[in-house]
Structure formats: structure tokens, C-alpha cells
Design a protein around this motif. Sequence first.
Motif, PDB file in Angstrom:
ATOM      1  N   SER A 121      22.817  27.177 -40.002  1.00  0.00           N
ATOM      2  CA  SER A 121      23.894  27.506 -39.072  1.00  0.00           C
ATOM      3  C   SER A 121      23.394  28.463 -37.990  1.00  0.00           C
ATOM      4  O   SER A 121      22.451  29.241 -38.200  1.00  0.00           O
ATOM      5  CB  SER A 121      25.066  28.149 -39.817  1.00  0.00           C
ATOM      6  N   SER A 122      24.031  28.407 -36.839  1.00  0.00           N
ATOM      7  CA  SER A 122      23.642  29.284 -35.732  1.00  0.00           C
ATOM      8  C   SER A 122      23.838  30.756 -36.085  1.00  0.00           C
ATOM      9  O   SER A 122      23.047  31.617 -35.677  1.00  0.00           O
ATOM     10  CB  SER A 122      24.440  28.938 -34.474  1.00  0.00           C
ATOM     11  N   GLN A 123      24.892  31.053 -36.856  1.00  0.00           N
ATOM     12  CA  GLN A 123      25.163  32.440 -37.228  1.00  0.00           C
ATOM     13  C   GLN A 123      24.056  32.992 -38.135  1.00  0.00           C
ATOM     14  O   GLN A 123      23.567  34.115 -37.937  1.00  0.00           O
ATOM     15  CB  GLN A 123      26.518  32.539 -37.931  1.00  0.00           C
ATOM     16  N   GLU A 124      23.660  32.194 -39.137  1.00  0.00           N
ATOM     17  CA  GLU A 124      22.585  32.639 -40.033  1.00  0.00           C
ATOM     18  C   GLU A 124      21.271  32.752 -39.279  1.00  0.00           C
ATOM     19  O   GLU A 124      20.500  33.713 -39.456  1.00  0.00           O
ATOM     20  CB  GLU A 124      22.439  31.649 -41.188  1.00  0.00           C
ATOM     21  N   ALA A 125      20.997  31.767 -38.432  1.00  0.00           N
ATOM     22  CA  ALA A 125      19.742  31.770 -37.686  1.00  0.00           C
ATOM     23  C   ALA A 125      19.656  32.975 -36.757  1.00  0.00           C
ATOM     24  O   ALA A 125      18.597  33.602 -36.633  1.00  0.00           O
ATOM     25  CB  ALA A 125      19.612  30.472 -36.893  1.00  0.00           C
ATOM     26  N   ARG A 126      20.752  33.302 -36.110  1.00  0.00           N
ATOM     27  CA  ARG A 126      20.747  34.458 -35.206  1.00  0.00           C
ATOM     28  C   ARG A 126      20.359  35.732 -35.963  1.00  0.00           C
ATOM     29  O   ARG A 126      19.576  36.559 -35.452  1.00  0.00           O
ATOM     30  CB  ARG A 126      22.122  34.613 -34.538  1.00  0.00           C
ATOM     31  N   ARG A 127      20.888  35.906 -37.161  1.00  0.00           N
ATOM     32  CA  ARG A 127      20.550  37.096 -37.933  1.00  0.00           C
ATOM     33  C   ARG A 127      19.057  37.143 -38.243  1.00  0.00           C
ATOM     34  O   ARG A 127      18.430  38.207 -38.185  1.00  0.00           O
ATOM     35  CB  ARG A 127      21.367  37.125 -39.230  1.00  0.00           C
ATOM     36  N   LEU A 128      18.485  36.000 -38.553  1.00  0.00           N
ATOM     37  CA  LEU A 128      17.050  35.947 -38.861  1.00  0.00           C
ATOM     38  C   LEU A 128      16.200  36.223 -37.625  1.00  0.00           C
ATOM     39  O   LEU A 128      15.220  36.972 -37.672  1.00  0.00           O
ATOM     40  CB  LEU A 128      16.696  34.587 -39.455  1.00  0.00           C
ATOM     41  N   ILE A 129      16.564  35.608 -36.504  1.00  0.00           N
ATOM     42  CA  ILE A 129      15.800  35.792 -35.270  1.00  0.00           C
ATOM     43  C   ILE A 129      15.913  37.231 -34.774  1.00  0.00           C
ATOM     44  O   ILE A 129      14.913  37.842 -34.349  1.00  0.00           O
ATOM     45  CB  ILE A 129      16.274  34.801 -34.197  1.00  0.00           C
ATOM     46  N   GLU A 201      12.076  36.949 -47.589  1.00  0.00           N
ATOM     47  CA  GLU A 201      12.795  37.928 -48.398  1.00  0.00           C
ATOM     48  C   GLU A 201      14.089  38.403 -47.751  1.00  0.00           C
ATOM     49  O   GLU A 201      14.767  39.263 -48.300  1.00  0.00           O
ATOM     50  CB  GLU A 201      11.883  39.137 -48.668  1.00  0.00           C
ATOM     51  N   HIS A 202      14.426  37.843 -46.592  1.00  0.00           N
ATOM     52  CA  HIS A 202      15.644  38.293 -45.928  1.00  0.00           C
ATOM     53  C   HIS A 202      16.881  37.868 -46.715  1.00  0.00           C
ATOM     54  O   HIS A 202      16.919  36.798 -47.325  1.00  0.00           O
ATOM     55  CB  HIS A 202      15.702  37.715 -44.508  1.00  0.00           C
ATOM     56  N   ASN A 205      18.282  34.314 -46.251  1.00  0.00           N
ATOM     57  CA  ASN A 205      17.544  33.244 -46.923  1.00  0.00           C
ATOM     58  C   ASN A 205      17.708  33.291 -48.435  1.00  0.00           C
ATOM     59  O   ASN A 205      17.792  32.241 -49.088  1.00  0.00           O
ATOM     60  CB  ASN A 205      16.067  33.308 -46.531  1.00  0.00           C
ATOM     61  N   ARG A 206      17.761  34.477 -48.992  1.00  0.00           N
ATOM     62  CA  ARG A 206      17.978  34.562 -50.437  1.00  0.00           C
ATOM     63  C   ARG A 206      19.332  33.950 -50.805  1.00  0.00           C
ATOM     64  O   ARG A 206      19.460  33.240 -51.820  1.00  0.00           O
ATOM     65  CB  ARG A 206      17.896  36.011 -50.910  1.00  0.00           C
ATOM     66  N   GLU A 207      20.338  34.225 -49.990  1.00  0.00           N
ATOM     67  CA  GLU A 207      21.665  33.663 -50.251  1.00  0.00           C
ATOM     68  C   GLU A 207      21.689  32.154 -50.058  1.00  0.00           C
ATOM     69  O   GLU A 207      22.380  31.432 -50.789  1.00  0.00           O
ATOM     70  CB  GLU A 207      22.707  34.324 -49.340  1.00  0.00           C
ATOM     71  N   ARG A 208      20.951  31.647 -49.081  1.00  0.00           N
ATOM     72  CA  ARG A 208      20.888  30.201 -48.873  1.00  0.00           C
ATOM     73  C   ARG A 208      20.257  29.510 -50.085  1.00  0.00           C
ATOM     74  O   ARG A 208      20.735  28.457 -50.532  1.00  0.00           O
ATOM     75  CB  ARG A 208      20.082  29.881 -47.604  1.00  0.00           C
ATOM     76  N   VAL A 209      19.209  30.092 -50.608  1.00  0.00           N
ATOM     77  CA  VAL A 209      18.557  29.506 -51.780  1.00  0.00           C
ATOM     78  C   VAL A 209      19.508  29.486 -52.974  1.00  0.00           C
ATOM     79  O   VAL A 209      19.568  28.514 -53.735  1.00  0.00           O
ATOM     80  CB  VAL A 209      17.258  30.274 -52.108  1.00  0.00           C
TER      81      VAL A 209
END
Length: 401
Positions: A121-129, A201-202, A205-209
Motif C-alpha cells: 500500500s502507498s501508506q505503508e510504502a511511504r513510511r518505509l521510504i 526489521e522495520h 514489514n514485520r507486521e506485513r509478514v
Amino acid sequence: MKYIVILGDGMSDLPVPELGGRTPLMVAKKPNMDALAKVSEAGLVKTVPDSLKPGSDIANLSVMGYDPELYYTGRSPLEAISMGIELKDTDTTFRCNLVTLSANQPFEEKIMIDYSSDEISSQEARRLIEYAGPRLMGGPLRLYPGVSYRHCLVWSGFEGKPDLTPPHDISEKKVGKYLPKGEGSEVLLDLMKKSYPLLSEHFVNRERVKRGLRSGNCLWFWGQGKKPSLKPFKQMYGVEGAAISAVDLIKGIAKAAGMRSIDVEGATGTLTTNFGGKVRAALDALEEGCDYVYIHIEAPDECGHRREVDGKVRAIELIDEKVLGPILEGMEGKDYNLLIMPDHPTPLSTRTHSRDPVPYLLYRSGRPYPSKASSYDEESAKDSGNFVGRGPDMIKKLLGL
């Protein structure tokens, strides 16, 4: 007179064993396309010159009437324009995918599991970027968040031309042979390697897994280029144009060409996109003064890259049902030309783009074409005997120039 393009990205294909040796276009239930084929000009068109790689950037420029051998400066700067990034002539931009690489191997031995991180999702990706940017970038390097897995790196003052590979070209392959090479590659490769432990380790990503989804655990750079300079679309073709798409590439081409880029809420570039919203936006644009509208639908291409056979067939059926059908209904009684085509093939067997000619269907309202075709697909187009050798010539046929 109005002009409409329905562009099914990557819609054409090669024969597929699971489909009995037929292509998705041959198998899909598409009554509207097949009915039009009986009264429309059908044929094949070569959208990608032999001198260039068969990317959606090059192919869509071509279909929109811009000779890519003259105008193409790279994919990512077009996306950067759509994202509102102010570019200098000395900037080089790079597409930055959030990809999923396999774990527990040295970096060079990792597998490209997913070029889209399960269409994060764009929201999750934004947090990672936004997490990775301050920790990895600095000086002339800036990282910008985009839509879903698609993001942008700007490198100010960089003039190198590294050899970079699109991640969708190497699905399920070891990345070692496809890592950056050439001038500037050391910097890009170092960023990619450092991003893997940082993102793995973000919390996102842990929540996505935990939810059974793939993580966006690595940055992958490709598609570099310089600020483009497109001649205004209206100046070239004498019509007011608009484009409707979920992806920054098409929005960027439109903005660079001085066309309207129309955003549609819920447009995702997948099978779940807001088809109805795109149709309404197109019809509204034509009513409000636009002469030409380019409706870009990404779903067939995504299914091709992911080798989703049933999904690609379904994408074509949805285009027929939810886009073409309502467009024909909305334009009833009006004078218009309608072009249906892909930009390039995205064969399920290779999971990447090819430069093979693609089938087109050109319908002129009130002026039936003496067609012998009974359906719209690759074989019928070939059997027509019509062939257009240059992609930019298709807009001239559409506009009657």
C-alpha cells in the motif's frame, strides 16, 4: 469530433499452454470488443523501435504520438514530473522499487521474490521510504515516496550511465548478475545493500509478514534519465488532450506534454481499480472541452509480470465490461473515433515486455469499416493484412491526419 484511446497495458500475449495454446485475448469473454471488430479497422502496429528497449515508457510515448527515438530521456523523470518533483537539467532520476528479496543468503545470492512487495500500500510504502531516506541519503541524493511500490531517487549533478535492470525482468532469479554496473554503480549498489537490513526489521514489514504478506525489504534502482522536453500535445496535433491513469508514468507524460492528467479516486493499477471512475472522468473530460482522452489501464501488465493467467484473462474481460461498454453507451449518438490497443505485449511465459507488434482496433462512429474479423485478438489482427510500422503514426490514423 471526439477521440478516445482505451489502452490495455501489456494486454497482448503469446499462446499459453494453460489456455489451450490460445492467448488471453482469444479466451477472454469480450462481447463489446468482438462486436466492434466486425465494423472496425483491425491490424498490427509496432510501438517499440528496434533501437530501444520495450518499456511501458517508450511504448506509451509512441502511442500518444511522440517518437521515442526523438523524445525519450528515461522513464523515471516522467514519473518524477507526475510526483511534482522539481528537476534541474543537471539532475538524474532513478525509479526506486520497494522489492522483496529472499532471506538468509549473501546479497548477490538473494532471489527476486516480488518486484512489487505484494503491491504494498502507498501508506505503508511511504513510511518505509521516509524512514530509509534520512538514514541512507545525503548530499546530492534525495529519495521521494510515490504510489505503492514505485518511488523516485534524484541524484543531483550525476552524469553517469550505469547499467541497471528492471526488477520485473528478473522475477524468481538470483540478483547477482543483475546488480548495478558501470559508472555510479558502486553508490547505487551500496544503497541497495544497506537498505536490506534497515527495511527488513522495520515495524511495517514485520507486521506485513505477520499478516502473510511480503515485505518491502530492499530498494532497487533502475530506469534512470534526465528531465524531458516534450512538444505540447495541442501544438503537435491541434486537439486538447487528457490522460487518466493510476500510474505516475502516464501522468508524467501527460503533464510533460501539456495535457490534463486526471486523478481518479480508487485507481490502483490492478484488477481492483476504479474502472467506473475512470469512465466517468473520461466522459466528463470530453463534455468539458477535451477533444482527446487516453484511458490507461495497468491491470493486464501487472498480471503478465506476475504470471497470473486467469488474472490477465479477467483483466481483459473487465476492460470490455466496465470500460468499453460504458464508453460506447456514453458516446451513443455522438461523432467520435475510438482506438483500442495495448502498448506492448507482456507475455505470461516471459513475465516481461516484448517489442512484438500489438493488435489495434480503430472504430469510427457512423462509418463502419468493411472488416472480415469476427473478434479482436492477435491472430485476427495479423490476418487483416494491415500493418503500421511506427507507433506514433497511430494517432494520425485516429485523428484522420
